[in-house]
Design a protein around this motif. Structure first.
Motif, mmCIF file in Angstrom:
data_model
loop_
_atom_site.group_PDB
_atom_site.id
_atom_site.type_symbol
_atom_site.label_atom_id
_atom_site.label_comp_id
_atom_site.label_asym_id
_atom_site.label_seq_id
_atom_site.Cartn_x
_atom_site.Cartn_y
_atom_site.Cartn_z
ATOM 1 N N GLU A 130 0.830 -1.184 0.000
ATOM 2 C CA GLU A 130 0.000 0.000 0.000
ATOM 3 C C GLU A 130 0.878 1.252 0.000
ATOM 4 O O GLU A 130 1.946 1.277 0.629
ATOM 5 N N SER A 131 0.389 2.286 -0.662
ATOM 6 C CA SER A 131 1.074 3.571 -0.615
ATOM 7 C C SER A 131 0.037 4.682 -0.616
ATOM 8 O O SER A 131 -1.086 4.508 -1.121
ATOM 9 N N GLY A 132 0.452 5.823 -0.049
ATOM 10 C CA GLY A 132 -0.453 6.956 0.038
ATOM 11 C C GLY A 132 -0.141 7.782 1.264
ATOM 12 O O GLY A 132 0.823 7.490 1.991
ATOM 13 N N PRO A 133 -0.942 8.791 1.532
ATOM 14 C CA PRO A 133 -0.683 9.655 2.680
ATOM 15 C C PRO A 133 -1.024 8.959 3.989
ATOM 16 O O PRO A 133 -1.924 8.112 4.045
ATOM 17 N N THR A 134 -0.306 9.290 5.033
ATOM 18 C CA THR A 134 -0.597 8.724 6.347
ATOM 19 C C THR A 134 -1.333 9.731 7.242
ATOM 20 O O THR A 134 -1.753 9.372 8.337
ATOM 21 N N GLN B 197 -11.130 16.011 3.553
ATOM 22 C CA GLN B 197 -10.287 15.733 2.393
ATOM 23 C C GLN B 197 -10.597 14.357 1.810
ATOM 24 O O GLN B 197 -11.252 13.514 2.446
ATOM 25 N N THR B 198 -10.093 14.142 0.589
ATOM 26 C CA THR B 198 -10.221 12.846 -0.073
ATOM 27 C C THR B 198 -8.929 12.058 0.083
ATOM 28 O O THR B 198 -7.842 12.578 -0.154
ATOM 29 N N LEU B 199 -9.065 10.807 0.498
ATOM 30 C CA LEU B 199 -7.926 9.907 0.641
ATOM 31 C C LEU B 199 -7.794 9.068 -0.620
ATOM 32 O O LEU B 199 -8.780 8.489 -1.093
ATOM 33 N N THR B 200 -6.579 9.023 -1.153
ATOM 34 C CA THR B 200 -6.298 8.163 -2.304
ATOM 35 C C THR B 200 -5.181 7.197 -1.940
ATOM 36 O O THR B 200 -4.083 7.618 -1.593
ATOM 37 N N LEU B 201 -5.490 5.908 -1.988
ATOM 38 C CA LEU B 201 -4.523 4.856 -1.668
ATOM 39 C C LEU B 201 -4.280 3.995 -2.904
ATOM 40 O O LEU B 201 -5.209 3.678 -3.634
ATOM 41 N N THR B 202 -3.025 3.628 -3.075
ATOM 42 C CA THR B 202 -2.643 2.775 -4.195
ATOM 43 C C THR B 202 -2.094 1.456 -3.676
ATOM 44 O O THR B 202 -1.289 1.440 -2.749
ATOM 45 N N ASP C 230 -12.533 7.628 10.460
ATOM 46 C CA ASP C 230 -11.910 6.838 9.397
ATOM 47 C C ASP C 230 -10.441 6.539 9.690
ATOM 48 O O ASP C 230 -9.759 5.894 8.877
ATOM 49 N N THR C 231 -9.946 7.027 10.813
ATOM 50 C CA THR C 231 -8.581 6.707 11.229
ATOM 51 C C THR C 231 -8.445 5.203 11.416
ATOM 52 O O THR C 231 -9.198 4.584 12.176
ATOM 53 N N ALA C 232 -7.506 4.607 10.702
ATOM 54 C CA ALA C 232 -7.375 3.155 10.701
ATOM 55 C C ALA C 232 -6.128 2.747 9.938
ATOM 56 O O ALA C 232 -5.508 3.569 9.257
ATOM 57 N N THR C 233 -5.767 1.482 10.060
ATOM 58 C CA THR C 233 -4.790 0.897 9.156
ATOM 59 C C THR C 233 -5.555 0.309 7.974
ATOM 60 O O THR C 233 -6.514 -0.446 8.172
ATOM 61 N N TYR C 234 -5.137 0.689 6.781
ATOM 62 C CA TYR C 234 -5.806 0.243 5.569
ATOM 63 C C TYR C 234 -4.957 -0.839 4.902
ATOM 64 O O TYR C 234 -3.778 -0.604 4.600
ATOM 65 N N TYR C 235 -5.560 -2.007 4.692
ATOM 66 C CA TYR C 235 -4.868 -3.136 4.093
ATOM 67 C C TYR C 235 -5.349 -3.372 2.668
ATOM 68 O O TYR C 235 -6.557 -3.346 2.399
ATOM 69 N N CYS C 236 -4.398 -3.637 1.804
ATOM 70 C CA CYS C 236 -4.710 -4.137 0.473
ATOM 71 C C CYS C 236 -4.751 -5.657 0.561
ATOM 72 O O CYS C 236 -3.934 -6.271 1.274
ATOM 73 N N VAL D 202 -3.469 5.349 8.518
ATOM 74 C CA VAL D 202 -3.976 6.636 8.084
ATOM 75 C C VAL D 202 -4.645 7.320 9.273
ATOM 76 O O VAL D 202 -5.536 6.754 9.908
ATOM 77 N N THR D 203 -4.195 8.522 9.556
ATOM 78 C CA THR D 203 -4.777 9.323 10.629
ATOM 79 C C THR D 203 -5.518 10.501 10.023
ATOM 80 O O THR D 203 -4.993 11.176 9.123
ATOM 81 N N VAL D 204 -6.724 10.725 10.522
ATOM 82 C CA VAL D 204 -7.508 11.861 10.059
ATOM 83 C C VAL D 204 -7.563 12.878 11.194
ATOM 84 O O VAL D 204 -8.153 12.632 12.248
ATOM 85 N N SER D 205 -6.911 13.991 10.968
ATOM 86 C CA SER D 205 -6.832 15.007 12.009
ATOM 87 C C SER D 205 -6.518 16.354 11.378
ATOM 88 O O SER D 205 -5.794 16.435 10.384
#
Lengths: 121, 109
Positions: free
Chosen positions: A6-10, A16-21, A91-97, A117-120
């Protein structure tokens, strides 16, 4: 050997919009009955599936988050992208692919390492 | 929506047997899969299709599914088995495709 990363902002701000690759190797997303998707886990809580995209471009979303999620794939790049709009601190969480295959039903055979990913503000 | 319920915790002494139940309405008619998650790590598949083991998973891990309860059994428990365990089903007929259980923390005494 199947791997996913996974990659993207932490850190993202509320609204805001979160985009994960997810960049994967060791398999093709054009193989029948294969899917790649996203599962998240808030701190100290259980796993929650978000979205999957399958070999035939079928897309499935968690009903509770469907209006905020978009999943796409680029088979040539071996990538799957998830966007989540209107991010909130919950939505703060660890996001797994995740790589999913069908035997008698779909299960996750391989997981990425996860991206926190932290939302703050 | 479909719900899978697990006890929050199970404690077991080394060398003994741990049984982790996963309750769901008529779960016996679905295939149940199990994941192990150690602290700070991603989950890992330990049982799929009720009772099949992926390559590399010890025979000590086994599964069963009947009626309204699926069970993951860990025989001859070792300290390294201490982890969170999640069950999962896939429901192709509903929008709630992947359903995960609430998770069980296995503590080795």
């Amino acid at each position: 050997q199947i791997t996913l990363k996974e990659s993207g902002p932490t850190l993202v701000k509320p609204t805001q919009t979160l985009t994960l690759t997810c960049t994967f190797s060791g398999f093709s997303l054009s193989t029948t009955r294969v899917g790649v998707g996203w599962i998240r886990q808030p701190p100290g809580k259980a796993l929650e599936w978000l979205a999957f995209i399958y070999w035939n471009d079928d897309k499935r979303y968690s009903p509770s988050l469907k209006s905020r999620l978009t999943i796409t794939k680029d088979t040539s790049k071996s990538q799957v992208v998830l966007t989540v709009t209107n991010m909130d601190p919950v939505d703060t969480a660890t996001y797994y692919c995740a790589h999913s295959v069908y035997s008698t039903s779909y299960y996750v055979g391989y997981w990425g390492q996860g991206i926190p990913v932290t939302v703050s503000s | 929506s479909y719900v899978l319920t697990q006890p929050p915790s199970v404690s077991v002494a080394p060398g003994q047997t741990a049984r982790i139940p996963c309750g769901g309405n008529n779960s016996g008619s679905k295939s149940v899969h199990w994941y192990q998650q150690k602290p700070g790590q991603a989950p890992a598949l330990v049982v799929y299709d009720d009772n099949a083991r992926p390559s590399g998973i010890p025979e000590r891990f086994s599964g069963a599914n009947s009626g309204n309860t699926a069970t993951l059994t860990i025989s001859r428990v070792e300290a390294g088995d201490e982890a969170d365990y999640y069950c999962q089903v896939w429901d192709g007929s509903s929008e709630q495709r992947y359903v995960f259980g609430t998770g069980t923390k296995v503590t080795v005494l």
